[in-house]
Enzyme design. Structure first.
Site, PDB file in Angstrom:
ATOM      1  N   ILE A 155       0.836  -1.211   0.000  1.00 42.80           N
ATOM      2  CA  ILE A 155       0.000   0.000   0.000  1.00 42.80           C
ATOM      3  C   ILE A 155       0.872   1.263   0.000  1.00 42.80           C
ATOM      4  O   ILE A 155       0.650   2.184  -0.795  1.00 42.80           O
ATOM      5  CB  ILE A 155      -0.962  -0.015   1.212  1.00 42.80           C
ATOM      6  N   THR A 232      -4.206   5.167   7.613  1.00 42.53           N
ATOM      7  CA  THR A 232      -5.146   4.170   7.076  1.00 42.53           C
ATOM      8  C   THR A 232      -4.649   2.773   7.440  1.00 42.53           C
ATOM      9  O   THR A 232      -5.131   1.797   6.897  1.00 42.53           O
ATOM     10  CB  THR A 232      -5.249   4.272   5.530  1.00 42.53           C
ATOM     11  N   SER A 233      -3.679   2.691   8.365  1.00 42.40           N
ATOM     12  CA  SER A 233      -3.053   1.386   8.638  1.00 42.40           C
ATOM     13  C   SER A 233      -3.721   0.663   9.807  1.00 42.40           C
ATOM     14  O   SER A 233      -4.577  -0.200   9.593  1.00 42.40           O
ATOM     15  CB  SER A 233      -1.566   1.584   8.865  1.00 42.40           C
ATOM     16  N   ARG A 234      -3.346   1.007  11.021  1.00 45.52           N
ATOM     17  CA  ARG A 234      -4.007   0.440  12.207  1.00 45.52           C
ATOM     18  C   ARG A 234      -4.038   1.526  13.284  1.00 45.52           C
ATOM     19  O   ARG A 234      -3.053   2.250  13.476  1.00 45.52           O
ATOM     20  CB  ARG A 234      -3.250  -0.790  12.741  1.00 45.52           C
ATOM     21  N   ASP A 258      -8.647   6.399   9.010  1.00 36.87           N
ATOM     22  CA  ASP A 258      -9.606   5.377   8.592  1.00 36.87           C
ATOM     23  C   ASP A 258      -9.631   4.252   9.618  1.00 36.87           C
ATOM     24  O   ASP A 258     -10.381   3.294   9.470  1.00 36.87           O
ATOM     25  CB  ASP A 258      -9.178   4.834   7.214  1.00 36.87           C
ATOM     26  N   GLU A 263     -11.568   0.953  17.676  1.00 37.37           N
ATOM     27  CA  GLU A 263     -12.606   0.819  16.646  1.00 37.37           C
ATOM     28  C   GLU A 263     -13.424  -0.458  16.771  1.00 37.37           C
ATOM     29  O   GLU A 263     -14.557  -0.514  16.303  1.00 37.37           O
ATOM     30  CB  GLU A 263     -11.991   0.910  15.244  1.00 37.37           C
ATOM     31  N   HIS A 295     -12.943   2.618   8.659  1.00 35.21           N
ATOM     32  CA  HIS A 295     -12.218   1.479   8.079  1.00 35.21           C
ATOM     33  C   HIS A 295     -12.804   1.070   6.726  1.00 35.21           C
ATOM     34  O   HIS A 295     -13.201  -0.068   6.518  1.00 35.21           O
ATOM     35  CB  HIS A 295     -12.241   0.287   9.050  1.00 35.21           C
ATOM     36  N   GLN A 296     -12.839   2.037   5.812  1.00 34.63           N
ATOM     37  CA  GLN A 296     -13.414   1.761   4.494  1.00 34.63           C
ATOM     38  C   GLN A 296     -12.364   1.797   3.383  1.00 34.63           C
ATOM     39  O   GLN A 296     -12.701   1.740   2.202  1.00 34.63           O
ATOM     40  CB  GLN A 296     -14.532   2.758   4.172  1.00 34.63           C
ATOM     41  N   PHE A 298     -10.389  -0.359   2.268  1.00 40.18           N
ATOM     42  CA  PHE A 298     -10.392  -1.564   1.411  1.00 40.18           C
ATOM     43  C   PHE A 298     -11.638  -1.654   0.534  1.00 40.18           C
ATOM     44  O   PHE A 298     -11.724  -2.531  -0.316  1.00 40.18           O
ATOM     45  CB  PHE A 298     -10.340  -2.820   2.299  1.00 40.18           C
TER      46      PHE A 298
END
Ligand code: NAI
Length: 329
Positions: A155, A232-234, A258, A263, A295-296, A298
């Site tokens: 990514i 956008t990772s963790r 994200d 979460e 978390h969108q 993906f």
């Protein structure tokens, strides 16, 4: 094979059924998360298919083993939610989808950056309210700015190339250097240099003990005033309380996330009629310069198709006792 899906959403059902048109496997889809309270839902299934926020700890794994489950099929890349040692101890195999459309997540990181910088979310509401003024919508040119990228795997590499296309100076930090990126003009530097020199920092490395809270009060103090931070990772890569403090004093100029440390209690569920008990997230969403998506990254047609196909290939290989190319050990 009989497969029980946890945390299944309508799109999971659609894409997995589409990938199983020949009827090779039998599916049962549950909306419930896999955790210690929900293992009673498992009946005859040999495999469970789980997602990022299912809790597959040692206690759950021991129950899975007692119930005859022999395979945990993750329909995601990250596996920080699975106790791999406990799975190995009882002989349960774990497979994942190591890569699926890295473009999906990289492009989402860019979307967060552009939306924040050019205040697209504010402009959208303003124009719908017949307010055509520009005050407060000012952004900056990305052209020529220094973008710091932490992690240049699948990514992060795509993200670097997009940023090069914008005419940015791209600094990267990884434990391995990617030759193709070096040739394209990316410069590998220390983490300290990323923190100290970048106008924008985007995180694309995995969550491990060594990377947990890499964004904390100390690292933020070494960053440029007004830095834009994209994750956008963790969620665990970021100490959210430290980020809230830095947003309050202006050290962080904008935040796009994200993923969020807590979460698992919130994302992928609809709480629109409830009072959110998470005060940190609630505080975050009050800032005008913070954009949170649930978390969108993906979530594209291409990625969902690939996730379903690779997951079913993993399960087929297990069933046929073939080499498990995507096994996590
Ligand atoms: P990848 O495994 O291809 O790349 C990760 C890179 O991080 C590797 O190059 C690795 O060497 C590097 N790395 C490891 N430790 C590091 C450290 N201490 N400092 C700097 N770099 C380090 O993974 P991929 O596919 O690029 O995914 C990146 C992350 O994105 C995943 O770990 C996952 O958490 C997240 N992700 C988020 C999604 C979303 O929907 N928001 C979807 C898929 C993945």
């Amino acid at each position: 094979m009989d497969i029980l899906f946890f945390s299944a959403q309508p799109y999971d059902i659609h894409y997995f059924n589409q990938a199983n048109q020949q009827g090779e496997h039998r599916f049962r889809f549950l909306e419930a998360q896999l955790n210690e309270d929900n293992t009673a839902l498992i009946k005859e299934e040999t495999a469970v298919c789980v997602f990022v926020n299912d809790k597959v700890n040692a206690a759950v794994i021991n129950i899975l083993h007692e119930k005859g489950v022999r395979l945990i099929a993750l329909r995601c890349a990250g596996f920080n939610n699975v106790d791999l040692k406990a799975a190995a101890a009882v002989g349960i195999k774990v497979v994942r989808v190591p890569a699926y459309s890295p473009h999906a997540v990289a492009e989402h990181a860019v979307a967060l950056l552009l939306a924040l910088n050019r205040k697209i979310y504010k402009a959208y509401n303003r124009v719908r309210d017949n307010n055509f003024t520009l005050n407060g919508l000012e952004g900056f040119d990305l052209f020529g700015k220094t973008i710091g990228v932490v992690g240049t795997g699948n990514i992060g590499a795509v993200f670097c190339k997009i940023m090069l296309g914008f005419g940015c100076k791209v600094y990267a930090h990884d434990i391995y250097e990617n030759e193709e990126l070096l040739e394209a003009g990316v410069k590998y530097v220390s983490l300290d240099t990323i923190f100290g020199q970048s106008e924008v920092i985007s995180l694309h490395c995995p969550l491990m003990e060594s990377t947990r809270h890499m964004i904390n009060a100390d690292s933020i103090a070494s960053m440029k005033m007004g830095v834009v931070l994209i994750n956008t990772s963790r969620g665990g890569l970021v100490d959210t309380a430290a980020v809230v403090a830095a947003l309050k004093n202006g050290h962080i100029g904008a935040l796009g996330i994200d993923v969020y440390e807590q979460e698992e209690h919130l994302f992928f569920q609809n709480f629109s009629g409830s009072i959110i008990q998470d005060d940190v997230l609630s505080r975050l969403t009050t800032f005008p310069n913070v954009l949170v998506t649930a978390h969108q990254g993906f979530f594209t047609k291409e990625a969902l198709t690939q996730i379903a196909e690779v997951t079913l290939n993993n399960i087929r290989s297990f069933e046929k006792s073939e080499l498990l190319l995507n096994e996590v050990k």
